[in-house]
Motif scaffolding. Structure first.
Motif, PDB file in Angstrom:
ATOM      1  N   SER A 313       0.823  -1.208   0.000  1.00 35.76           N
ATOM      2  CA  SER A 313       0.000   0.000   0.000  1.00 35.76           C
ATOM      3  C   SER A 313       0.854   1.253   0.000  1.00 35.76           C
ATOM      4  N   THR A 316       2.547   1.850  -3.415  1.00 41.14           N
ATOM      5  CA  THR A 316       1.566   2.357  -4.381  1.00 41.14           C
ATOM      6  C   THR A 316       1.357   3.855  -4.191  1.00 41.14           C
ATOM      7  N   ARG A 317       1.258   4.295  -2.936  1.00 40.80           N
ATOM      8  CA  ARG A 317       1.062   5.705  -2.652  1.00 40.80           C
ATOM      9  C   ARG A 317       2.294   6.527  -3.034  1.00 40.80           C
ATOM     10  N   GLU A 319       4.331   5.857  -5.487  1.00 47.49           N
ATOM     11  CA  GLU A 319       4.273   5.969  -6.949  1.00 47.49           C
ATOM     12  C   GLU A 319       3.277   7.036  -7.382  1.00 47.49           C
ATOM     13  N   GLU A 320       2.163   7.156  -6.663  1.00 49.90           N
ATOM     14  CA  GLU A 320       1.170   8.181  -6.975  1.00 49.90           C
ATOM     15  C   GLU A 320       1.746   9.583  -6.786  1.00 49.90           C
ATOM     16  N   ILE A 321       2.520   9.772  -5.726  1.00 49.41           N
ATOM     17  CA  ILE A 321       3.171  11.064  -5.492  1.00 49.41           C
ATOM     18  C   ILE A 321       4.134  11.379  -6.630  1.00 49.41           C
ATOM     19  N   ARG A 323       4.066  10.303  -9.749  1.00 49.62           N
ATOM     20  CA  ARG A 323       3.334  10.624 -10.980  1.00 49.62           C
ATOM     21  C   ARG A 323       2.762  12.043 -10.925  1.00 49.62           C
ATOM     22  N   ARG A 324       2.195  12.403  -9.788  1.00 46.63           N
ATOM     23  CA  ARG A 324       1.586  13.726  -9.657  1.00 46.63           C
ATOM     24  C   ARG A 324       2.625  14.828  -9.806  1.00 46.63           C
ATOM     25  N   ARG A 325       3.820  14.581  -9.332  1.00 41.49           N
ATOM     26  CA  ARG A 325       4.887  15.582  -9.394  1.00 41.49           C
ATOM     27  C   ARG A 325       5.759  15.431 -10.646  1.00 41.49           C
ATOM     28  N   GLU A 326       5.384  14.506 -11.524  1.00 39.53           N
ATOM     29  CA  GLU A 326       6.135  14.239 -12.756  1.00 39.53           C
ATOM     30  C   GLU A 326       7.588  13.856 -12.449  1.00 39.53           C
ATOM     31  N   THR A 328      10.255  10.410 -11.531  1.00 41.49           N
ATOM     32  CA  THR A 328      10.373   8.955 -11.674  1.00 41.49           C
ATOM     33  C   THR A 328      10.820   8.380 -10.337  1.00 41.49           C
TER      34      THR A 328
END
Length: 429
Positions: A313, A316-317, A319-321, A323-326, A328
Motif C-alpha cells: 500500500s 503504491t502511494r 508511486e502516486e506522489i 506521478r503527480r509531481r512528474e 520517476t
C-alpha cells in the motif's frame, strides 16, 4: 547442571570478569575519537578485530578458523560426532558510530562460555561452537546478514559484484581487499548443513526489561522486516531561474513521501514500525533544484501478511506522489525477512536456568532483527536478552550494566552445559 564446587564457582567468576575485559578490549577496534565504535564489513578495523578474536579463541583452547567469507568460528570438539553441533554467537560489525555491546557482547560471551566449560568439564558430548559473524547490520552495503546468511544458505555470492558502498567499492572488491576471494568455491562457499541449533545472547536494544525490572529476556519471536532503497529522480535546475510551478524537485517529492510513510505507520498502529533512516540528495547544492534523491525504507511487523500489505500500500502511494509531481521513482528491495518464532524447548531451558539461579526473567518478542532470524527456519533457535539502559542502542550511549552482562553470561553457560554435557546432550536436534 552438575553441582558447582568452590573451584568451579571461582572459575566462573574469573571468566565473567575476563568476559567484561575482553568486551572492553574489543571496543578498541574501530573506536571513534568522539566516542562509539565503527567497525564496518571488510574494513581494516573489522579485519583486525576478527583476527584478534581468532587469537583469543585459541587462548581459550578452541579450534579457531575463518570461513570463506570472513566468519570466525571457535570449536569445542565433542566426543560424539553423530550429534549435530550447537552454534552460539552474534555479529562483529557495527553501525557507524555505534555502541560497544550490540553484537559484540554475544560474540564475547559465547566464546568465554566455551572457554569456561572446557576448563571445568573438559570435552563435551556434543560439539559446541562460538561464532563471530562477519556482518549483520547492513551499514556499509545495502544488504544485511551477510555472515549468517551465508551459513544458512540465504545469501550467495551472486549479488557481491552488483552491490557497492557509498564510495563505489563493490562487495566483491571489498572481500578481495580483505583477503577473502571465494569466487572459485561456488555461490554458497560458507554454507553449513550440520548445525543442530543456534543460541544467541544479545542486548535487548529496548527498554522493556529495565522497565519491568527483569534481568533476562526470553525471546519468543523476532519481527519480520523489509528494507528497500528508493531513488526519486526529477530535473536538476537553477534555483533562481526555474519558477516554482515548473519544477520537478526530487527532494520536495521525497519529503512528501517520507511524511506519508510516518503518517501511514501511525495510522496502522503498533506493532508496525516504518522508518526512513537515511536520505541523500545527490550532488546537492544550495542554489540548485535537487534532481535526484535516494532514501531507505525499513518496515517491521510481527505479522508477515500485515507487513506485506502495508508495504504494498505504501509503495503504491509513493508511486502516486511521483506521478503527480512528474518524477520517476525506482524501488529496490534489499531484504525481506519473515517473522520467526523461537524454539520452545530451548527457551524453556533458558527459563529453567533463570529459576535455578533466581534470575528475574520474562518472555518478550524482539523488535530488532537478529542472526537468529535466519537460523529459525532451518534449526531450533533461541535468544537471550539482557537489559539496555534507557533502551538506547546503535549509539555511543548504548550501555548495559556489568552485573546484567554477567547474569546473561551465567545463563548462557548453563544452557550450553545442558546441551553439551548435561541432560540435553544426547537429544536429537
Amino acid at each position: 547442571m552438575a553441582k558447582m564446587t568452590p573451584i568451579s564457582l571461582d572459575l566462573l567468576s574469573q571468566y565473567a570478569k575476563q568476559m567484561l575485559d575482553v568486551l572492553e578490549w574489543l571496543s578498541s577496534y574501530g573506536a571513534d575519537p568522539e566516542g562509539g565504535v565503527t567497525r564496518l564489513l571488510y574494513t581494516e578495523p573489522w579485519l583486525l578485530a576478527q583476527r584478534a578474536l581468532v587469537g583469543k579463541m585459541q587462548q581459550l583452547g578452541l579450534e579457531a578458523s575463518f570461513d570463506a567469507i570472513g566468519n570466525v568460528f571457535g570449536k569445542l570438539q565433542g566426543s560424539n560426532d553423530s550429534l549435530k553441533p550447537i552454534l552460539t554467537g552474534s555479529h562483529i560489525d557495527t553501525v557507524k558510530n555505534g555502541g560497544k555491546y550490540d553484537g559484540a557482547y554475544g560474540v564475547v560471551a559465547s566464546m568465554m562460555s566455551l572457554g569456561y566449560l572446557k576448563a571445568v568439564y573438559g570435552t563435551p558430548k556434543r560439539t559446541l561452537e562460538a561464532v563471530s559473524f562477519c556482518e549483520e547490520e547492513g551499514s556499509r552495503f545495502p544488504l544485511a546478514y551477510w555472515g549468517s546468511g551465508h551459513v544458512t544458505g540465504v545469501r550467495s555470492l551472486a549479488v557481491a559484484s552488483g552491490i557497492a558502498d557509498p564510495d563505489g567499492v563493490t562487495l566483491l572488491e571489498a572481500m578481495r581487499q580483505a583477503g577473502f576471494d571465494a569466487t572459485s568455491a561456488g555461490e554458497h562457499p560458507a554454507r553449513r548443513e550440520d548445525i543442530g541449533a543456534y543460541i544467541e545472547i544479545h542486548i535487548e536494544q529496548g527498554s522493556v526489561l529495565a522497565y519491568k525490572q527483569k534481568q533476562i529476556g526470553v525471546v519468543t519471536a523476532i519481527v519480520g522486516q523489509i528494507r528497500l532503497t528508493v531513488v526519486v529522480t526529477g530535473n536538476s535546475n537553477h534555483a533562481g531561474t526555474t519558477p516554482m510551478t515548473m519544477r520537478k524537485d526530487a527532494l520536495a517529492g521525497a519529503a512528501e513521501m517520507v511524511a506519508l510513510t510516518e503518517r501511514m505507520a501511525l495510522e496502522a498502529g503498533e506493532p508496525l514500525a516504518a522508518t526512513v533512516g537515511r536520505l541523500e540528495v545527490k550532488r546537492g547544492t544550495s542554489n540548485v533544484v535537487p534532481g535526484e534523491v535516494e532514501f531507505t525504507l525499513d518496515i517491521r511487523h510481527t505479522d508477515e501478511m500485515k507487513m506485506d500489505e502495508f508495504c504494498a500500500s505504501l509503495l503504491t502511494r509513493l508511486e502516486e506522489i511521483a506521478r503527480r509531481r512528474e518524477l520517476t521513482i525506482e524501488m529496490v528491495e534489499n531484504l525481506h525477512a519473515s517473522p520467526v518464532a523461537m524454539h520452545g524447548g530451548i527457551s524453556e531451558e533458558i527459563e529453567a536456568a533463570c529459576e535455578t539461579y533466581g534470575f528475574r526473567s520474562m518472555r518478550l518478542p524482539s523488535g530488532a532483527g537478529h542472526d537468529a532470524q535466519l537460523f529459525g527456519p532451518i534449526c531450533p533457535s533461541a535468544m537471550i536478552f539482557v537489559p539496555s539502559v534507557a533502551g538506547i542502542s546503535h549509539s555511543p550511549k548504548e550501555f548495559t550494566e556489568a552485573d546484567d552482562l554477567v547474569v546473561g553470561f551465567q545463563t548462557l553457560v548453563h544452557v550450553l552445559y545442558q546441551y553439551g554435557y548435561g541432560e540435553k546432550a544426547d537429544e536429537i536436534l
